[in-house]
Design a protein around this motif. Structure first.
Motif: not given
Length: 277
Positions: A78-95
């Motif tokens: 998730v450290n890669r500068p990809l489009k929509g990466i913020g969504f994946f960071r949030t998804a991993y943090y939800v638990p």
């Protein structure tokens, strides 16, 4: 700073001092504490249930290397500068922000005999008979460990992500220009740069593993047949079920000392978090 210090004294320092005092007393909350010296610790030495709980708590340390390695891997993804990466960071943090009462109930259902976990394991040929993992003394502790792993990855991912972003991008780019492979960049630049973060995360994870309680309380209550009975669950049972607060406080001190010892070992193995020049 006075309001913060007052709250710290009230909710942290005073309980530690009073709990240490109780460890040398016989106290059942009804009658005043009665000083008994080292009797509680002598009884603990002979208490097989307590030492069985300590062994299970030490087994829980198996989750530490896995949670750290997976957290580093996810942080790098998730450290890669990809489009929509913020969504994946949030998804991993939800638990992480989900209450463990909710998480425990969900995974207890998933581990049921007719749950999705059993269905998948049966179809993959990894389970020979249909039975709940939490009801099997041989698998219950490891099933709970997996829940801790699943829930904790997001928390340590955020810390490792911060560590990755503190490493100068120019160092990695220079290494790539010099012909270094991705693995060589990771071993020689990324990993040394993450060493202070690895120290903090592994230390926190180690102490949390030794002091595991929420998962056990919500999912197994120490069963089946004591296979998930941990040291901190022993403290809870003696204090709030048997009302032996002095004995529970003595057990708490022993658990704290064990946590400190493993914390020091962890610190030594990571060489104090120094980054080699």
């Amino acid at each position: 700073m006075l309001p913060f210090l007052a709250l710290l004294m009230l909710y942290h320092t005073w309980p530690v001092i009073f709990g240490t005092y109780l460890a040398f007393t016989k106290y059942n909350i009804i009658s005043p504490p009665e000083f008994v010296g080292l009797d509680n610790f002598r009884e603990l030495i002979k208490d097989q249930q307590f030492w069985s709980g300590v062994v299970n708590s030490l087994k829980y340390l198996l989750v530490v290397p896995f949670i750290q390695l997976l957290s580093i891997g996810v942080a790098m993804l998730v450290n890669r500068p990809l489009k929509g990466i913020g969504f994946f960071r949030t998804a991993y943090y939800v638990p992480v922000v989900t209450s463990f009462a909710v998480v425990g109930l969900i995974w207890t259902w998933m581990y049921q005999q007719s749950g999705p976990v059993n269905f998948v394991l049966m179809h993959l040929g990894l389970m020979q008979r249909d039975s709940s993992l939490l009801n099997n003394p041989g698998s219950a502790l490891y099933a709970v460990m997996f829940v801790t792993l699943w829930k904790g990855i997001g928390y340590y991912m955020v810390l490792y992500l911060a560590g990755l972003q503190s490493i100068g991008r120019e160092l990695e780019e220079a290494a790539v220009i010099d012909g270094a492979t991705r693995w060589q960049v990771f071993v020689n630049i990324t990993l040394p740069g993450l060493r202070p973060t690895i120290l903090v995360c592994s230390l926190m994870s180690t102490i949390s593993a030794v002091k595991v309680f929420e998962e056990i309380f919500v999912m197994t209550q120490g069963g089946p047949v004591g296979s998930t009975y941990t040291a901190l669950f022993f403290n809870y049972a003696k204090a709030f079920q048997d009302f032996r607060y002095g004995y529970a406080a003595a057990a708490g001190i022993v658990v704290a000392v064990i946590s400190l010892v493993f914390g020091l070992i962890n610190f030594k193995m990571t060489r104090g978090g120094r980054v080699d020049g």
